[in-house]
Design a protein around this motif. Structure first.
Motif, PDB file in Angstrom:
ATOM      1  N   VAL A  56       0.897  -1.226  -0.110  1.00 52.57           N
ATOM      2  CA  VAL A  56       0.064   0.028  -0.031  1.00 52.57           C
ATOM      3  C   VAL A  56       0.837   1.259   0.014  1.00 52.57           C
ATOM      4  O   VAL A  56       0.591   2.231  -0.559  1.00 52.57           O
ATOM      5  CB  VAL A  56      -0.896   0.025   1.250  1.00 52.57           C
ATOM      6  CG1 VAL A  56      -1.876   1.326   1.267  1.00 52.57           C
ATOM      7  CG2 VAL A  56      -1.990  -1.134   1.195  1.00 52.57           C
ATOM      8  N   GLY A  57       1.962   1.078   0.763  1.00 56.47           N
ATOM      9  CA  GLY A  57       2.915   2.238   0.708  1.00 56.47           C
ATOM     10  C   GLY A  57       3.468   2.466  -0.610  1.00 56.47           C
ATOM     11  O   GLY A  57       3.635   3.546  -1.061  1.00 56.47           O
ATOM     12  N   VAL A  58       3.575   1.610  -1.468  1.00 55.42           N
ATOM     13  CA  VAL A  58       4.093   1.719  -2.833  1.00 55.42           C
ATOM     14  C   VAL A  58       3.229   2.591  -3.876  1.00 55.42           C
ATOM     15  O   VAL A  58       3.576   3.421  -4.288  1.00 55.42           O
ATOM     16  CB  VAL A  58       4.338   0.295  -3.641  1.00 55.42           C
ATOM     17  CG1 VAL A  58       4.654   0.512  -5.080  1.00 55.42           C
ATOM     18  CG2 VAL A  58       5.625  -0.437  -3.006  1.00 55.42           C
ATOM     19  N   ALA A  59       1.758   2.215  -3.482  1.00 54.29           N
ATOM     20  CA  ALA A  59       0.682   2.913  -4.269  1.00 54.29           C
ATOM     21  C   ALA A  59       0.843   4.442  -3.630  1.00 54.29           C
ATOM     22  O   ALA A  59       0.583   5.194  -4.535  1.00 54.29           O
ATOM     23  CB  ALA A  59      -0.383   2.057  -4.103  1.00 54.29           C
ATOM     24  N   ILE A  60       0.839   4.528  -2.222  1.00 55.99           N
ATOM     25  CA  ILE A  60       0.921   5.756  -1.687  1.00 55.99           C
ATOM     26  C   ILE A  60       2.087   6.780  -2.520  1.00 55.99           C
ATOM     27  O   ILE A  60       1.948   7.897  -2.792  1.00 55.99           O
ATOM     28  CB  ILE A  60       0.832   5.845  -0.367  1.00 55.99           C
ATOM     29  CG1 ILE A  60      -0.558   5.457   0.213  1.00 55.99           C
ATOM     30  CG2 ILE A  60       0.912   7.210   0.130  1.00 55.99           C
ATOM     31  CD1 ILE A  60      -0.329   5.200   1.677  1.00 55.99           C
ATOM     32  N   GLY A  61       3.250   6.278  -2.478  1.00 58.31           N
ATOM     33  CA  GLY A  61       4.316   7.131  -2.705  1.00 58.31           C
ATOM     34  C   GLY A  61       4.262   7.351  -4.320  1.00 58.31           C
ATOM     35  O   GLY A  61       4.609   8.186  -4.866  1.00 58.31           O
ATOM     36  N   ALA A  62       3.941   6.240  -5.022  1.00 60.14           N
ATOM     37  CA  ALA A  62       3.585   6.420  -6.485  1.00 60.14           C
ATOM     38  C   ALA A  62       2.491   7.553  -6.685  1.00 60.14           C
ATOM     39  O   ALA A  62       2.562   8.236  -7.684  1.00 60.14           O
ATOM     40  CB  ALA A  62       3.102   4.978  -7.211  1.00 60.14           C
ATOM     41  N   PHE A  63       1.469   7.431  -5.972  1.00 64.40           N
ATOM     42  CA  PHE A  63       0.632   8.439  -5.986  1.00 64.40           C
ATOM     43  C   PHE A  63       1.107  10.037  -6.020  1.00 64.40           C
ATOM     44  O   PHE A  63       0.932  10.866  -6.817  1.00 64.40           O
ATOM     45  CB  PHE A  63      -0.606   8.451  -5.253  1.00 64.40           C
ATOM     46  CG  PHE A  63      -1.705   9.612  -5.112  1.00 64.40           C
ATOM     47  CD1 PHE A  63      -2.242   9.941  -6.304  1.00 64.40           C
ATOM     48  CD2 PHE A  63      -1.718  10.209  -3.770  1.00 64.40           C
ATOM     49  CE1 PHE A  63      -3.292  10.953  -6.110  1.00 64.40           C
ATOM     50  CE2 PHE A  63      -2.854  11.249  -3.665  1.00 64.40           C
ATOM     51  CZ  PHE A  63      -3.508  11.543  -4.861  1.00 64.40           C
ATOM     52  N   ALA A  64       1.972  10.216  -4.962  1.00 61.44           N
ATOM     53  CA  ALA A  64       2.438  11.441  -4.616  1.00 61.44           C
ATOM     54  C   ALA A  64       3.543  11.726  -5.785  1.00 61.44           C
ATOM     55  O   ALA A  64       3.472  12.998  -6.209  1.00 61.44           O
ATOM     56  CB  ALA A  64       3.199  11.146  -3.232  1.00 61.44           C
ATOM     57  N   GLY A  65       4.254  10.867  -6.120  1.00 64.72           N
ATOM     58  CA  GLY A  65       5.230  11.128  -7.175  1.00 64.72           C
ATOM     59  C   GLY A  65       4.377  11.443  -8.363  1.00 64.72           C
ATOM     60  O   GLY A  65       5.129  12.265  -9.445  1.00 64.72           O
ATOM     61  N   GLY A  66       3.469  10.992  -8.754  1.00 60.34           N
ATOM     62  CA  GLY A  66       2.540  11.383 -10.050  1.00 60.34           C
ATOM     63  C   GLY A  66       2.051  12.720  -9.927  1.00 60.34           C
ATOM     64  O   GLY A  66       2.098  13.173 -11.011  1.00 60.34           O
ATOM     65  N   ALA A 158       9.935   4.229  -2.464  1.00 58.47           N
ATOM     66  CA  ALA A 158      10.917   3.642  -1.517  1.00 58.47           C
ATOM     67  C   ALA A 158      10.996   4.070  -0.084  1.00 58.47           C
ATOM     68  O   ALA A 158      10.412   3.052   0.847  1.00 58.47           O
ATOM     69  CB  ALA A 158      12.313   3.941  -1.812  1.00 58.47           C
ATOM     70  N   ALA A 159      10.488   5.373   0.227  1.00 54.19           N
ATOM     71  CA  ALA A 159      10.505   5.897   1.297  1.00 54.19           C
ATOM     72  C   ALA A 159       8.885   5.265   1.831  1.00 54.19           C
ATOM     73  O   ALA A 159       8.831   4.763   3.211  1.00 54.19           O
ATOM     74  CB  ALA A 159      10.435   7.490   1.282  1.00 54.19           C
ATOM     75  N   ALA A 160       7.937   5.539   1.180  1.00 56.44           N
ATOM     76  CA  ALA A 160       6.664   5.260   1.546  1.00 56.44           C
ATOM     77  C   ALA A 160       6.629   3.653   1.938  1.00 56.44           C
ATOM     78  O   ALA A 160       5.732   3.085   2.893  1.00 56.44           O
ATOM     79  CB  ALA A 160       5.585   5.580   0.528  1.00 56.44           C
TER      80      ALA A 160
END
Length: 264
Positions: A56-66, A158-160
């Motif tokens: 889920v953290g991967v998805a959250i980080g990808a969302f913010a990066g997007g 990575a961080a999320a």
């Protein structure tokens, strides 16, 4: 085998898949504000769902990066980075930043363990909590703003992911500080811990595509987790829901700083 035997076997075959989907839905619902129908949680268990937290953290980080990538061409790197951090926090309902602020207030208060725990349970944010949030935001912003969109995406994923794996580790090695509350109720089975750490490590390796960067990010996450765990044990006597949130937030910024330092 008669036809009457088929339905039970079919139900048994779909049982594990239903439980897996229920576990994933529970993880998403717990860590984000994404609304899910109640039927999505069928068969799920929060103990098993913990293993899904880093994904889920991967998805959250990808969302913010997007968000950063989408906004950068419109408003510039600085404002786009602010929007990305807002997205990172808003996606979780500021769940982890609230824990960070409460822990900072507990750190700053004078008194014994019970006094600190009482202050941390107060919904109001004090001066130390505000300073902690300001420091977190400034560190994250100044770290990410100079990076390219691709590097921001990599760093945030990575961080999320590692931040949520760190919370699993913190929960595993730190006893509860209270008999009630999230800290006491949140337990992580060995299988979920192993799955979560493996997921975060693999996700970090895939996005960084560099062994040295992966090891650096893992080391930063381990140091941040160890620091929060040591403070929680010494000052509070164990973990609370707030220390779990603080572990996520501090690990995130530690990983961002480590990766940015390696890339400059």
């Amino acid at each position: 085998m008669s036809e009457a035997d088929a339905p039970p076997k079919a139900a048994a075959a779909t049982g594990p898949a239903r439980r897996t989907l229920g576990d994933a839905a529970l993880a998403i619902s717990f860590l984000t504000l994404l609304p899910l129908p109640e039927r999505a949680f069928a068969g799920g268990s929060m103990r098993r769902a913990a293993g899904w937290f880093p994904l889920v953290g991967v998805a959250i980080g990808a969302f913010a990066g997007g968000v950063r990538a989408a906004a950068e061409s419109l408003v510039g790197a600085g404002p786009a980075t602010v929007l990305a951090l807002i997205a990172l926090v808003a996606a979780t309902g500021a769940l982890h930043q609230d824990g960070l602020a409460d822990c900072a207030d507990g750190l700053g208060v004078r008194g014994d363990r019970e006094r600190r725990l009482a202050v941390m349970r107060d919904s109001a944010i004090g001066t130390f909590g505000m300073l902690a949030l300001l420091g977190w935001g400034l560190l994250a912003f100044t770290t990410l703003a100079p990076l390219t969109n691709a590097d921001v995406l990599t760093a945030l994923i990575a961080a999320a992911s590692l931040g949520r794996a760190a919370a699993l580790a913190h929960a595993t090695v730190t006893p509860p500080a209270r008999r009630d509350g999230l800290g006491a109720g949140f337990t992580v089975p060995t299988a979920a811990l192993a799955a979560g750490i493996a997921t975060a490590a693999v996700a970090t390796a895939l996005v960084t595509r560099d062994l040295a960067d992966t090891l650096l990010a893992l080391a930063a996450a381990a140091l941040a987790t160890a620091a929060v765990t040591a403070w929680s044990r010494r000052t509070l006597g164990g973990r609370t829901g707030d220390t779990l949130g603080a572990t996520v937030a501090l690990t995130e910024v530690a990983v961002l700083l480590a990766l940015a330092a390696a890339w400059t």
